[in-house]
Structure formats: structure tokens, C-alpha cells
Design a protein around this motif. Sequence first.
Motif, short mmCIF file in Angstrom:
data_model
loop_
_atom_site.label_atom_id
_atom_site.label_comp_id
_atom_site.label_asym_id
_atom_site.label_seq_id
_atom_site.Cartn_x
_atom_site.Cartn_y
_atom_site.Cartn_z
N GLU A 1 0.78 -1.18 0.13
CA GLU A 1 -0.03 0.09 -0.05
C GLU A 1 0.80 1.16 -0.17
N ALA A 2 1.87 1.35 0.82
CA ALA A 2 2.90 2.40 0.74
C ALA A 2 3.41 2.66 -0.58
N LEU A 3 3.73 1.53 -1.31
CA LEU A 3 4.38 1.68 -2.40
C LEU A 3 3.40 2.34 -3.54
N SER A 4 2.30 1.95 -3.58
CA SER A 4 1.22 2.55 -4.34
C SER A 4 0.95 3.96 -4.13
N LEU A 5 0.94 4.14 -2.67
CA LEU A 5 0.58 5.74 -2.47
C LEU A 5 1.89 6.45 -2.78
N LEU A 6 2.98 5.97 -2.80
CA LEU A 6 4.20 6.62 -3.15
C LEU A 6 4.39 6.98 -4.64
N ASP A 7 3.87 6.04 -5.37
CA ASP A 7 3.69 6.21 -6.77
C ASP A 7 2.79 7.24 -7.00
N ARG A 8 1.49 7.15 -6.42
CA ARG A 8 0.43 8.17 -6.44
C ARG A 8 0.88 9.57 -6.14
N VAL A 9 1.55 9.78 -5.23
CA VAL A 9 2.00 11.13 -4.71
C VAL A 9 3.22 11.53 -5.76
N GLY A 10 3.86 10.80 -6.43
CA GLY A 10 4.83 11.29 -7.49
C GLY A 10 6.24 10.78 -6.80
N LEU A 11 6.43 9.94 -5.96
CA LEU A 11 7.75 9.68 -5.32
C LEU A 11 8.11 8.19 -5.21
N GLY A 12 7.53 7.58 -6.40
CA GLY A 12 7.72 6.35 -6.77
C GLY A 12 9.38 5.89 -6.79
N ASP A 13 10.10 6.87 -7.43
CA ASP A 13 11.55 6.75 -7.49
C ASP A 13 12.34 7.09 -6.28
N TYR A 14 11.88 7.36 -5.09
CA TYR A 14 12.25 7.91 -3.91
C TYR A 14 12.22 7.14 -2.74
N VAL A 15 11.73 5.91 -2.97
CA VAL A 15 11.42 4.92 -1.87
C VAL A 15 12.57 4.87 -0.87
N ASP A 16 13.93 4.75 -1.52
CA ASP A 16 14.98 4.43 -0.41
C ASP A 16 15.63 5.97 -0.06
N THR A 17 15.25 6.87 -0.67
CA THR A 17 15.75 8.12 -0.39
C THR A 17 15.64 8.74 1.15
N ARG A 18 16.65 9.21 1.87
CA ARG A 18 16.52 9.78 3.09
C ARG A 18 15.75 10.85 3.16
N ALA A 19 14.95 11.02 4.29
CA ALA A 19 14.27 12.27 4.23
C ALA A 19 14.90 13.47 4.10
N ASP A 20 16.18 13.63 4.94
CA ASP A 20 16.87 14.75 4.85
C ASP A 20 17.33 15.06 3.34
N GLN A 21 16.98 14.30 2.51
CA GLN A 21 17.81 14.72 0.95
C GLN A 21 16.65 15.33 0.44
N LEU A 22 15.40 15.17 0.75
CA LEU A 22 14.24 15.92 -0.02
C LEU A 22 13.89 17.25 -0.13
N SER A 23 13.26 17.68 -1.05
CA SER A 23 12.97 19.22 -0.95
C SER A 23 11.83 19.43 -0.20
N GLY A 24 11.26 20.48 0.24
CA GLY A 24 10.12 20.86 0.81
C GLY A 24 8.71 20.04 0.32
N GLY A 25 8.71 20.15 -0.99
CA GLY A 25 7.30 19.70 -1.59
C GLY A 25 7.36 18.14 -1.57
N GLN A 26 8.52 17.52 -1.95
CA GLN A 26 8.89 16.00 -1.62
C GLN A 26 8.47 15.82 -0.31
N ARG A 27 8.97 16.46 0.72
CA ARG A 27 8.43 16.06 2.18
C ARG A 27 7.05 16.11 2.37
N GLN A 28 6.44 17.05 1.77
CA GLN A 28 5.21 17.19 2.30
C GLN A 28 4.36 15.89 1.41
N ARG A 29 4.73 15.61 0.29
CA ARG A 29 4.34 14.21 -0.50
C ARG A 29 4.35 13.10 0.58
#
Length: 258
Positions: free
Chosen positions: A125-153
Amino acid sequence: MLEIIDLVKKYDSGPLALDGVNLKIEAGDIIALIGPSGAGKSTLVRCINRLVEPTSGKIMLNGVDISSLNKKELREARKNIGMIFQEYALVERLSVMENVLSGRLASVSFWQSLRRNFPQKYISEALSLLDRVGLGDYVDTRADQLSGGQRQRVGIARALLQKPDLLLLDEPTASLDPKTARQIMRLVVDLVQEKNISAIINIHEVKLAELFTKRIVGLREGRIVYDEEAAKLDTDALTLIYGEEDWESERPAEDESE
Ligand SMILES: Nc1ncnc2c1ncn2[C@@H]1O[C@H](COP(=O)(O)OP(=O)(O)OP(=O)(O)O)[C@@H](O)[C@H]1O
């Protein structure tokens, strides 16, 4: 499905932060909560899941009075209430996936949560939600490497993984640039409609409230002074909510292009 009855909040110091708030929200409703600084918007949003303890009044969610629940019952009831914060509230050193799965911590056993051993269905379910919010390619990225918009996603995916009936958003776009803010609002509204849940969005930007929600509730000095369709928000309403100002000159025709 959510009915707030005579809600009062008095902090230790200062005047009443909420002074007898009554509000009814049906399943599928999205409301924007606007009002001047200090009006009580954040307090109202946070009283609903008791991050702030109400002084008196009732918060009826699907027939259950949230304000009267003991700790254990409240933990259970909170599974139905997703929350999205201005500052995202992510765990910086954890991956995007781990942050999203933390939305399900309350639904797994103590030992599973300790080992972060989540059932496969939550991972799917988490994978499918991450796809839906446009973060399918960021599954393993650490949160501190994300932009503000990505964090909110991530914050949105985490809240939705709970499968809540109600979503509370406390200034979800306040830390974002104007374009990202619109993208986030659009995403939230689309998802809320797709999943037929209700949402209350505490938001400062009146234009975003008008563009993305159908109903606007105006709070002033702890009281609801306005509750109408978003399309009806005019300069009189703005004066009622915020006080006297030359609203016409403050409201230039908006360029809708992005
Ligand atoms: N923890 C607290 N202790 C004491 N008073 C508080 C606390 N939190 C908020 N208040 C007061 O309660 C009132 C409502 O604050 P609240 O943050 O809910 O307003 P708001 O409409 O969300 O404001 P803003 O838009 O500036 O965030 C204000 O007078 C504020 O000073």
C-alpha cells in the motif's frame, strides 16, 4: 460524520483560544479554515485529535466523542484521523518508505514496530501511495535529502496509509513556494476526493482556499464568523473575518497559469 459542539479551549494564559465552536462536516467535505493570526485555527485542528486538550465541548467523529476517550481509546480513534503538518514531521535519517510506514505504527504489534517489521500488505500500500504522490523513484531516499514539496508528499502518503476517515492539515503549504503549494493543494484535494474522506485545512493563503476548496470557514477570536461556499467569499466576508482593509486592491486578478 464530524460534528464539533460548543468547543472551548482556554490555555493557561490569555483569552479563550476557542470560544464555543460549532462545526459539522459530512463525509467527503473539504473545508478551508482561514482567519487572522491567533484566531484559533491551529488550536481547533489540534483539538480534533487531541494534540491539544479541549477545555470543554464535544468532538463527535462517526458517533464517538473523541473528547471523552481514555488514552487507549484515543489511540484507537486516532487511527481514523490522519494529520499533515507544516513542517512535515518526518524522521530525517529514515528513508521515504520508512517514514510512510510509520503511519501504520499504531496498527502493528510492539515487537513488529521495534524491528520495523511491517506486514507486506502495508508495504504494498505504501508503494502504491508513493507512486500516487509522485515519489515512486524515491522509496529509499533519506528524508533529509528531499525538497520541501517532496517532504510534504511523504507526509501525505504517511497520513493516507492510515486509511483515515478524516484528514487534518495544519498549514500544509506554509513552508512551500507558491507553485509547489498549489501542486500540494491539488494533490491533497484529488486524493481526498478519490478516497472519499473528509479534510479540514488550516490555511493562511485565502487564494489557495478559494481555488481548491468548496467551503470556507472563517475563524476570528476563537469563534466561527463565516461558513459559506468558497465561491461566495467576497470583500465583506474578508472584512468580517480579518477586519477592515482595502481588500479590492489586495485581490488582483490571479494569473492561473503555472
Ligand atoms: N501552547 C499555548 N499556550 C498558550 N497560549 C497558546 C498556546 N497555543 C496557542 N495559544 C494562543 O491561543 C490563541 C490561538 O492560537 P492558534 O495558534 O490556534 O491561532 P492560529 O489562528 O492558528 O494562529 P496562526 O495563524 O498565527 O498560526 C492565540 O492567542 C495564541 O497565542
